[in-house]
Design a protein around this motif. Sequence first.
Motif, PDB file in Angstrom:
ATOM      1  N   SER B  47     -55.436   1.896 -24.908  1.00 40.60           N
ATOM      2  CA  SER B  47     -56.577   1.025 -25.199  1.00 40.60           C
ATOM      3  C   SER B  47     -57.514   0.905 -24.010  1.00 40.60           C
ATOM      4  O   SER B  47     -58.738   0.837 -24.174  1.00 40.60           O
ATOM      5  N   ASP B  48     -56.924   0.869 -22.828  1.00 39.96           N
ATOM      6  CA  ASP B  48     -57.745   0.749 -21.626  1.00 39.96           C
ATOM      7  C   ASP B  48     -58.654   1.955 -21.445  1.00 39.96           C
ATOM      8  O   ASP B  48     -59.808   1.826 -21.027  1.00 39.96           O
ATOM      9  N   LEU B  55     -67.380   1.365 -22.540  1.00 41.41           N
ATOM     10  CA  LEU B  55     -68.320   0.803 -21.561  1.00 41.41           C
ATOM     11  C   LEU B  55     -69.370   1.835 -21.156  1.00 41.41           C
ATOM     12  O   LEU B  55     -70.555   1.520 -21.009  1.00 41.41           O
ATOM     13  N   GLU B  56     -68.927   3.079 -20.991  1.00 38.56           N
ATOM     14  CA  GLU B  56     -69.880   4.149 -20.665  1.00 38.56           C
ATOM     15  C   GLU B  56     -70.889   4.342 -21.804  1.00 38.56           C
ATOM     16  O   GLU B  56     -72.087   4.475 -21.583  1.00 38.56           O
ATOM     17  N   TYR B  57     -70.350   4.363 -23.003  1.00 39.44           N
ATOM     18  CA  TYR B  57     -71.184   4.541 -24.193  1.00 39.44           C
ATOM     19  C   TYR B  57     -72.213   3.424 -24.279  1.00 39.44           C
ATOM     20  O   TYR B  57     -73.416   3.663 -24.473  1.00 39.44           O
ATOM     21  N   GLU B  58     -71.730   2.234 -24.091  1.00 37.53           N
ATOM     22  CA  GLU B  58     -72.599   1.063 -24.156  1.00 37.53           C
ATOM     23  C   GLU B  58     -73.726   1.175 -23.123  1.00 37.53           C
ATOM     24  O   GLU B  58     -74.900   0.948 -23.433  1.00 37.53           O
ATOM     25  N   LYS B  59     -73.348   1.558 -21.929  1.00 38.46           N
ATOM     26  CA  LYS B  59     -74.325   1.678 -20.849  1.00 38.46           C
ATOM     27  C   LYS B  59     -75.391   2.705 -21.221  1.00 38.46           C
ATOM     28  O   LYS B  59     -76.588   2.469 -21.038  1.00 38.46           O
ATOM     29  N   ASN B 105     -57.138  -3.398 -32.617  1.00 34.20           N
ATOM     30  CA  ASN B 105     -56.084  -3.374 -31.606  1.00 34.20           C
ATOM     31  C   ASN B 105     -56.526  -3.781 -30.215  1.00 34.20           C
ATOM     32  O   ASN B 105     -55.763  -3.655 -29.267  1.00 34.20           O
ATOM     33  N   ASP B 106     -57.751  -4.209 -30.089  1.00 36.97           N
ATOM     34  CA  ASP B 106     -58.228  -4.597 -28.761  1.00 36.97           C
ATOM     35  C   ASP B 106     -59.294  -5.680 -28.922  1.00 36.97           C
ATOM     36  O   ASP B 106     -60.453  -5.393 -29.205  1.00 36.97           O
ATOM     37  N   GLU B 107     -58.862  -6.875 -28.701  1.00 37.38           N
ATOM     38  CA  GLU B 107     -59.731  -8.027 -28.915  1.00 37.38           C
ATOM     39  C   GLU B 107     -60.973  -7.955 -28.034  1.00 37.38           C
ATOM     40  O   GLU B 107     -62.085  -8.245 -28.478  1.00 37.38           O
ATOM     41  N   ARG B 108     -60.756  -7.549 -26.808  1.00 37.58           N
ATOM     42  CA  ARG B 108     -61.844  -7.418 -25.840  1.00 37.58           C
ATOM     43  C   ARG B 108     -62.884  -6.450 -26.379  1.00 37.58           C
ATOM     44  O   ARG B 108     -64.080  -6.725 -26.376  1.00 37.58           O
ATOM     45  N   LEU B 109     -62.413  -5.323 -26.873  1.00 37.12           N
ATOM     46  CA  LEU B 109     -63.317  -4.327 -27.430  1.00 37.12           C
ATOM     47  C   LEU B 109     -64.039  -4.879 -28.653  1.00 37.12           C
ATOM     48  O   LEU B 109     -65.242  -4.650 -28.843  1.00 37.12           O
ATOM     49  N   ARG B 110     -63.315  -5.621 -29.479  1.00 36.90           N
ATOM     50  CA  ARG B 110     -63.938  -6.163 -30.684  1.00 36.90           C
ATOM     51  C   ARG B 110     -65.096  -7.097 -30.339  1.00 36.90           C
ATOM     52  O   ARG B 110     -66.192  -6.982 -30.883  1.00 36.90           O
TER      53      ARG B 110
END
Lengths: 217, 217
Positions: B47-48, B55-59, B105-110
Amino acid sequence: MKTRDKILLASLELFNDKGERNVTTNHIAAHLGISPGNLYYHFRNKSDIIYEIFLEYEKLVNYYLEIPDDRPLGLPDMMFYLESVFDGLWSYRFFHRDLEFLLDNDERLRDDYRKFTNRCLASIKQIFAGLTEGGVVQRQAEELQGAMALNVWLVITNWMAFLKTAHASHESDSVSRDELKQGIFQVLTLEMPYLMPDYREEVLQIRTRYRPDLLGD
Amino acid sequence: MKTRDKILLASLELFNDKGERNVTTNHIAAHLGISPGNLYYHFRNKSDIIYEIFLEYEKLVNYYLEIPDDRPLGLPDMMFYLESVFDGLWSYRFFHRDLEFLLDNDERLRDDYRKFTNRCLASIKQIFAGLTEGGVVQRQAEELQGAMALNVWLVITNWMAFLKTAHASHESDSVSRDELKQGIFQVLTLEMPYLMPDYREEVLQIRTRYRPDLLGD
DNA sequence: GACTCTCTAGAGTATATACTCTAATAATAT
DNA sequence: ATATTATTAGAGTATATACTCTAGAGAGTC
């Protein structure tokens, strides 16, 4: 009810609830209180279960999309198609979720789904044609019709996925049937500019019934 | 290159090629010729890795969607945004594929992805506003703008998935960058009725450059 | 040279998952 | 009643997967 049918029903229910990826054949068996051996007596493998469910889905949608060719279509027809299609989408909502993976692992399903898509696209075009004849939508350049139908298809089939990702919590199955119906709001938005001026107001009116209450939170 | 970066790069490549679901941490390590232990020294878990790629995609997308607020927008601006966004979509194409599972599976990502979506929707609206000011698109009712932007978003983010399912063979990664760009054809179709009459012809012209050659086979 | 810190190898583990096999039971036909 | 067939239980298996653990190699410092 036959065990075989019980398996199909339970699978659909669990898939819709938790996603195909999170439901194992052992889960399905356990959920029904039967043994794995029993499940595999009725189905060769998991793909077979999914394929049979797809066939049901396909049948339902085909039924919903039967289009009368002896008369033009009116606004009530259009709304009926939308309501029906989103109903089908709700009942088999797991399907479009893990679609790519499912198709990757079952050639038969991939081929059938491709044909299914093309039939649906053809139906959408046909509905537009009927609505044009009925004086509801403006006649469009032949060239635009295919792409328009495809956009409608994209919005319809992916609305559910959007809802899921837009939701804050993932509390199991937090998307409701009503929220799904808000997809109709999106489709009507899409169609708005193609409507005959006389129908604009009425459709805007109908459209408010489906307005999402949570958008943009 | 640092091992950490190599892992991110190889993961992205493998995910894009085979789908996140089909790529294990062991595969990634093997692909790089390093040990699993080494991989887990650099990342706590799978997940990490995915989260960092996000994060790269977002940037990248944030960069692409920077919108000048000191001038109106023209047609070239619009085409630039479309080209850029579809480029980003191509580079991180695995992401929208297994999106729902990843978010589950990843709250942070959600949470991050939800905010990301909202920012993108806001950007799309802003672009429309700029184009309106630039006299390219007609002024629309406030009420329609949000839903329009959402439809654009739906078409953009799900075009890739549609291509994959519409393809006959699943020969690994058979969808090409060019085919992906045909999504621009769909978005332009969507925008067509909102254009100022003066721009219709020109956009129709541009649009033909992205016409799909295989549709409806 | 001893010490420390970063990085890497690679064997190993716990768990999950799709599916199999055998034997037994229920249903049906003769 | 007996033979046959359809159905079911349930233990078991092969494989995969995410991840851990220990030991050690390099590189730099004192």
